[in-house]
Design a protein around this motif. Structure first.
Motif, short mmCIF file in Angstrom:
data_model
loop_
_atom_site.label_atom_id
_atom_site.label_comp_id
_atom_site.label_asym_id
_atom_site.label_seq_id
_atom_site.Cartn_x
_atom_site.Cartn_y
_atom_site.Cartn_z
N SER A 133 0.81 -1.23 0.00
CA SER A 133 0.00 0.00 0.00
C SER A 133 0.84 1.27 0.00
O SER A 133 0.32 2.36 -0.24
CB SER A 133 -0.93 0.01 1.22
OG SER A 133 -0.17 -0.04 2.42
N ALA A 176 -0.63 -0.90 -7.93
CA ALA A 176 -1.83 -1.72 -7.74
C ALA A 176 -1.65 -2.97 -8.59
O ALA A 176 -1.05 -2.92 -9.65
CB ALA A 176 -3.08 -0.96 -8.16
N ASN A 187 -17.65 -3.60 -5.45
CA ASN A 187 -16.37 -4.28 -5.65
C ASN A 187 -15.27 -3.28 -5.94
O ASN A 187 -14.19 -3.36 -5.36
CB ASN A 187 -16.49 -5.28 -6.81
CG ASN A 187 -16.59 -6.71 -6.36
OD1 ASN A 187 -15.65 -7.31 -5.89
ND2 ASN A 187 -17.81 -7.25 -6.49
N PHE A 206 -14.40 -1.06 -2.84
CA PHE A 206 -14.02 -1.74 -1.59
C PHE A 206 -12.69 -1.22 -1.03
O PHE A 206 -12.57 -0.96 0.16
CB PHE A 206 -13.94 -3.25 -1.82
CG PHE A 206 -13.65 -4.01 -0.56
CD1 PHE A 206 -14.66 -4.27 0.36
CD2 PHE A 206 -12.36 -4.45 -0.28
CE1 PHE A 206 -14.39 -4.96 1.54
CE2 PHE A 206 -12.09 -5.14 0.89
CZ PHE A 206 -13.10 -5.40 1.81
N SER A 207 -11.68 -1.08 -1.89
CA SER A 207 -10.37 -0.64 -1.38
C SER A 207 -10.44 0.78 -0.83
O SER A 207 -9.71 1.12 0.11
CB SER A 207 -9.31 -0.75 -2.48
OG SER A 207 -9.67 0.03 -3.60
N MET A 252 -11.80 0.57 2.65
CA MET A 252 -10.76 0.15 3.60
C MET A 252 -9.84 1.31 3.97
O MET A 252 -9.21 1.28 5.02
CB MET A 252 -9.93 -1.00 3.00
CG MET A 252 -10.69 -2.29 2.82
SD MET A 252 -11.30 -3.02 4.38
CE MET A 252 -13.01 -2.45 4.42
N ARG A 253 -9.76 2.30 3.11
CA ARG A 253 -8.90 3.46 3.38
C ARG A 253 -9.66 4.59 4.07
O ARG A 253 -9.13 5.67 4.26
CB ARG A 253 -8.30 3.98 2.08
CG ARG A 253 -7.36 2.98 1.42
CD ARG A 253 -6.73 3.54 0.18
NE ARG A 253 -5.84 2.55 -0.44
CZ ARG A 253 -4.85 2.83 -1.27
NH1 ARG A 253 -4.61 4.10 -1.58
NH2 ARG A 253 -4.10 1.89 -1.79
N ARG A 312 -16.59 7.48 -2.35
CA ARG A 312 -16.06 6.24 -2.91
C ARG A 312 -16.98 5.66 -3.98
O ARG A 312 -16.52 5.10 -4.97
CB ARG A 312 -15.77 5.22 -1.81
CG ARG A 312 -16.95 4.64 -1.10
CD ARG A 312 -16.50 3.56 -0.11
NE ARG A 312 -17.62 2.92 0.57
CZ ARG A 312 -18.00 3.18 1.81
NH1 ARG A 312 -17.34 4.08 2.52
NH2 ARG A 312 -19.03 2.54 2.35
N ARG A 345 -11.22 -1.76 -10.38
CA ARG A 345 -10.89 -1.85 -8.95
C ARG A 345 -9.41 -1.58 -8.72
O ARG A 345 -9.03 -0.94 -7.73
CB ARG A 345 -11.27 -3.24 -8.43
CG ARG A 345 -11.06 -3.38 -6.93
CD ARG A 345 -11.50 -4.73 -6.43
NE ARG A 345 -10.73 -5.81 -7.03
CZ ARG A 345 -10.95 -7.10 -6.78
NH1 ARG A 345 -11.93 -7.44 -5.96
NH2 ARG A 345 -10.22 -8.03 -7.36
N THR A 368 -7.74 3.43 -6.82
CA THR A 368 -6.93 4.04 -5.76
C THR A 368 -5.91 5.04 -6.31
O THR A 368 -5.15 5.63 -5.55
CB THR A 368 -6.19 2.97 -4.95
OG1 THR A 368 -5.40 2.18 -5.84
CG2 THR A 368 -7.18 2.07 -4.21
#
Length: 330
Positions: free
Chosen positions: A72, A77, A94, A97-98, A101-102, A109, A145, A149
């Motif tokens: 991370s 990625a 989906n 999701f990341s 988590m952040r 998001r 996905r 990020t």
């Protein structure tokens, strides 16, 4: 973001999977790591992403060495071969999701996930579950996905291998479009020579944990560095001359019959394959492959072959222009 590998090595006990490789991938390039199974290409990719520990050497991404950094913290990625979508989440969740988590807020998001789905032309299916998608659609969601990020480097592990041939070609075009649009560095593992040639700015041919050649696709095809590269890339004959060592000659530059020239050698026709625009003629010739007869291929234009067809078992003169021969390193 530029990626540099410095004497990068991975050992599993007494086995060396990646053997002190050096490589520089310029920022914004599309690089393909190409080679047979077990050559070290996926292990190299996983070390770049931090999913595999480095035994020795280093990984440099942008201005800093990241050999000990968590995945991370690298600005990378990874898009895995299996896609690994969550079956209980729809496409948008989906992709989001990341970000969840952040700690990114729900509205932001979901908006960013929808924008990524739009980039891969999947926004209209945002509420579909993975089981309701085709393989190509699942691949697009997995790509979205990986991109959501905002990585500087995208790592792709055989992302097209599960697709049928027609869809594979379509997705090659999409990957190249997205890479150019975002300006990211892509490092893509594949065992497909055609895929590497079609996609990459930089082809890195690996064998036995080492790099045999790293160059643009045209250079790799026109001037393979070693016999391994010439054979693996395909389209070449590796010929061992008694006085001059090994050379590579492209199969479409071999000459048969009256055009073979004064230095022609006799060759036996062992196979004939019609390929539409061309005919691939398999040949065996003594004295060009060491102790055993050399197995060679000549690619002949369909019209030229139709004007002068061959028969299995026939012996024909075989030659090539001196300018078509490329000397190989040991």
């Amino acid at each position: 973001m530029e990626v540099e590998l410095i004497r990068l090595t991975k050992r599993y006990g007494g086995t060396v999977a990646v053997d002190g490789i050096d490589l520089k991938v310029r920022s914004g390039a599309y690089c393909c790591l190409l080679g047979p199974s077990g050559c070290g290409k996926t292990t190299t990719l996983r070390m770049i992403g931090g999913h595999e520990t480095v035994s020795s050497g280093d990984v440099v991404i942008g201005p800093r060495a990241v050999g000990d950094a968590a995945p991370s913290e690298r600005g990378t990625a990874m898009m895995f071969q299996s896609y690994a979508l969550f079956p209980h989440l729809d496409c948008r969740d989906n992709v989001a999701f990341s970000l969840k988590m952040r700690g990114v807020g729900k509205a932001e998001r979901r908006a960013r996930a929808l924008a990524m789905l739009d980039l891969v032309q999947m926004a209209h299916l945002a509420e579909r579950m993975p089981a309701q998608l085709s393989g190509g659609q699942q691949q697009r969601v997995a790509l979205a996905r990986a991109l959501v990020t905002g990585p500087k480097v995208l790592l792709l592990d055989e992302p097209l291998s599960a697709l049928d041939p027609f869809l594979r070609v379509r997705m090659r075009t999409e990957l190249k479009r997205i890479q150019a649009e975002l300006g990211l560095t892509f490092i893509h593992v594949t065992h497909s020579q055609e895929e590497a040639m079609a996609l990459s700015d930089l082809v890195v041919v690996m064998n036995g944990g080492r790099i045999e050649q790293a160059a643009d696709p045209r250079t790799v095809f026109e001037r393979p560095a070693t016999a391994f590269v010439a054979r693996f890339i395909g389209g070449h004959n590796v010929i061992r001359l008694p006085d001059a060592g090994e050379i590579a000659v492209r199969a479409d530059r071999m000459r048969l019959g009256p055009e073979a020239g004064a230095e022609a050698v006799p060759a036996r026709v062992v196979s004939i394959e019609y390929q539409g625009t061309s005919v691939h003629v398999g040949l065996e010739a003594d004295g060009l492959g060491g102790r055993e007869p050399a197995a060679l291929t000549a690619i002949i234009d369909d019209g030229a072959y139709a004007a002068r067809p061959l028969a299995l078992g026939q012996t024909v003169p075989l030659g090539w222009d001196e300018a078509a021969a490329h000397r190989l390193s040991a």
